[in-house]
Design a protein around this motif. Structure first.
Motif, PDB file in Angstrom:
ATOM      1  N   ASN A   1       0.796  -1.229   0.000  1.00 43.48           N
ATOM      2  CA  ASN A   1       0.000   0.000   0.000  1.00 43.48           C
ATOM      3  C   ASN A   1       0.830   1.281   0.000  1.00 43.48           C
ATOM      4  O   ASN A   1       0.268   2.372  -0.039  1.00 43.48           O
ATOM      5  N   SER A   2       2.156   1.158   0.052  1.00 45.41           N
ATOM      6  CA  SER A   2       3.023   2.351   0.040  1.00 45.41           C
ATOM      7  C   SER A   2       3.051   2.972  -1.346  1.00 45.41           C
ATOM      8  O   SER A   2       3.131   2.269  -2.348  1.00 45.41           O
ATOM      9  N   LYS A   3       3.002   4.289  -1.368  1.00 45.29           N
ATOM     10  CA  LYS A   3       3.085   5.018  -2.640  1.00 45.29           C
ATOM     11  C   LYS A   3       4.494   5.572  -2.796  1.00 45.29           C
ATOM     12  O   LYS A   3       5.044   6.132  -1.843  1.00 45.29           O
ATOM     13  N   PRO A   4       5.062   5.453  -3.998  1.00 44.02           N
ATOM     14  CA  PRO A   4       6.400   5.995  -4.213  1.00 44.02           C
ATOM     15  C   PRO A   4       6.411   7.523  -4.211  1.00 44.02           C
ATOM     16  O   PRO A   4       7.436   8.140  -3.995  1.00 44.02           O
ATOM     17  N   ASP A   5       5.234   8.124  -4.426  1.00 46.53           N
ATOM     18  CA  ASP A   5       5.093   9.572  -4.506  1.00 46.53           C
ATOM     19  C   ASP A   5       3.610   9.884  -4.291  1.00 46.53           C
ATOM     20  O   ASP A   5       2.757   9.046  -4.558  1.00 46.53           O
ATOM     21  N   THR A   6       3.303  11.088  -3.858  1.00 50.06           N
ATOM     22  CA  THR A   6       1.905  11.413  -3.546  1.00 50.06           C
ATOM     23  C   THR A   6       0.968  11.297  -4.745  1.00 50.06           C
ATOM     24  O   THR A   6      -0.167  10.890  -4.596  1.00 50.06           O
ATOM     25  N   GLY A   7       1.422  11.631  -5.916  1.00 49.36           N
ATOM     26  CA  GLY A   7       0.556  11.570  -7.100  1.00 49.36           C
ATOM     27  C   GLY A   7       0.568  10.222  -7.794  1.00 49.36           C
ATOM     28  O   GLY A   7      -0.028  10.074  -8.859  1.00 49.36           O
ATOM     29  N   LYS A   8       1.240   9.241  -7.234  1.00 50.31           N
ATOM     30  CA  LYS A   8       1.389   7.930  -7.877  1.00 50.31           C
ATOM     31  C   LYS A   8       0.525   6.884  -7.176  1.00 50.31           C
ATOM     32  O   LYS A   8       0.131   7.050  -6.033  1.00 50.31           O
ATOM     33  N   TRP A   9       0.277   5.787  -7.876  1.00 49.72           N
ATOM     34  CA  TRP A   9      -0.469   4.679  -7.304  1.00 49.72           C
ATOM     35  C   TRP A   9       0.462   3.763  -6.519  1.00 49.72           C
ATOM     36  O   TRP A   9       1.633   3.605  -6.851  1.00 49.72           O
ATOM     37  N   SER A  10      -0.102   3.128  -5.500  1.00 50.52           N
ATOM     38  CA  SER A  10       0.606   2.063  -4.792  1.00 50.52           C
ATOM     39  C   SER A  10       0.510   0.783  -5.643  1.00 50.52           C
ATOM     40  O   SER A  10      -0.281   0.720  -6.597  1.00 50.52           O
ATOM     41  N   ILE A  11       1.293  -0.225  -5.292  1.00 50.20           N
ATOM     42  CA  ILE A  11       1.206  -1.514  -5.985  1.00 50.20           C
ATOM     43  C   ILE A  11      -0.205  -2.078  -5.818  1.00 50.20           C
ATOM     44  O   ILE A  11      -0.780  -2.626  -6.757  1.00 50.20           O
ATOM     45  N   ALA A  12      -0.773  -1.910  -4.633  1.00 50.18           N
ATOM     46  CA  ALA A  12      -2.143  -2.376  -4.383  1.00 50.18           C
ATOM     47  C   ALA A  12      -3.122  -1.714  -5.355  1.00 50.18           C
ATOM     48  O   ALA A  12      -4.003  -2.379  -5.913  1.00 50.18           O
ATOM     49  N   GLN A  13      -2.976  -0.422  -5.551  1.00 51.24           N
ATOM     50  CA  GLN A  13      -3.874   0.307  -6.458  1.00 51.24           C
ATOM     51  C   GLN A  13      -3.670  -0.136  -7.909  1.00 51.24           C
ATOM     52  O   GLN A  13      -4.641  -0.252  -8.658  1.00 51.24           O
ATOM     53  N   VAL A  14      -2.427  -0.377  -8.298  1.00 48.45           N
ATOM     54  CA  VAL A  14      -2.162  -0.874  -9.657  1.00 48.45           C
ATOM     55  C   VAL A  14      -2.906  -2.193  -9.857  1.00 48.45           C
ATOM     56  O   VAL A  14      -3.574  -2.405 -10.874  1.00 48.45           O
ATOM     57  N   CYS A  15      -2.815  -3.075  -8.869  1.00 51.39           N
ATOM     58  CA  CYS A  15      -3.477  -4.384  -8.962  1.00 51.39           C
ATOM     59  C   CYS A  15      -4.999  -4.248  -8.959  1.00 51.39           C
ATOM     60  O   CYS A  15      -5.688  -4.947  -9.708  1.00 51.39           O
ATOM     61  N   HIS A  16      -5.520  -3.346  -8.140  1.00 50.40           N
ATOM     62  CA  HIS A  16      -6.973  -3.119  -8.119  1.00 50.40           C
ATOM     63  C   HIS A  16      -7.431  -2.598  -9.481  1.00 50.40           C
ATOM     64  O   HIS A  16      -8.477  -3.012 -10.004  1.00 50.40           O
ATOM     65  N   HIS A  17      -6.648  -1.721 -10.073  1.00 45.25           N
ATOM     66  CA  HIS A  17      -6.927  -1.207 -11.412  1.00 45.25           C
ATOM     67  C   HIS A  17      -6.997  -2.364 -12.417  1.00 45.25           C
ATOM     68  O   HIS A  17      -7.895  -2.406 -13.268  1.00 45.25           O
TER      69      HIS A  17
END
Length: 169
Positions: free
Chosen positions: A29-45
């Motif tokens: 769930n960590s984001k590399p940057d505030t405007g970027k997706w986390s790995i979790a979000q990439v997978c949910h996408h």
């Protein structure tokens, strides 16, 4: 569904799961940057895209006019990560934290729905004869909608690898 497509769907999904399985929920769930997706979000996408693709193919099959379009070079277009796309609202990931296993279950469910749906299509040749507009690729044959699922996943696997490097995972 032809064996090459089936093998690509299977192999790409296995690669995706391998990339995320050993992550802690915090890393996931960590984001590399505030405007970027986390790995979790990439997978949910990816789950949302697969589900939306099923709906698009189903809708395209119901259309009576057969609008066979030429095959597009979707592989080049999707895998070229120098070209950035904004995800349509309907496939934007949730902002709440996800557990790794929760996402793996969602990925398994969406893939099972896809395979089950595709197995109900008696005449698979119709997939090459009909098309539906794709938000990023334009008018796209239904068989290429299936192809774009695993290509899109491959694109995001590379993104996940980059995020892991940025997070020092």
């Amino acid at each position: 569904m032809n064996n090459v497509v089936n093998d690509n769907l299977y192999e790409t999904r296995n690669n995706l799961v391998k990339e995320i399985t050993l992550l802690s929920d915090a890393q996931f769930n960590s984001k590399p940057d505030t405007g970027k997706w986390s790995i979790a979000q990439v997978c949910h996408h990816l789950v949302l895209v697969e589900e939306a693709s099923i709906k698009a193919i189903a809708w395209g099959l119901k259309e009576s006019d057969r609008t066979q379009k030429e095959r597009k070079n979707v592989q080049h277009f999707i895998l070229d990560r120098t070209k950035k796309f904004k995800a349509p609202k309907m496939v934007e990931p949730g902002v709440e934290p996800f557990e790794v296993q929760q996402i793996i279950n969602l990925l398994n469910d969406s893939r099972k729905k896809l395979i089950t749906f595709l197995s109900t299509i008696e005449d698979q040749s119709i997939l090459a004869e009909k098309s539906v507009k794709h938000p990023a690729l334009g008018e796209l044959r239904l068989d290429q909608w299936i192809e774009q699922i695993y290509l899109h996943e491959q694109r995001h696997i590379e993104q996940i690898k980059e995020i892991k490097l940025l997070l020092d995972v």
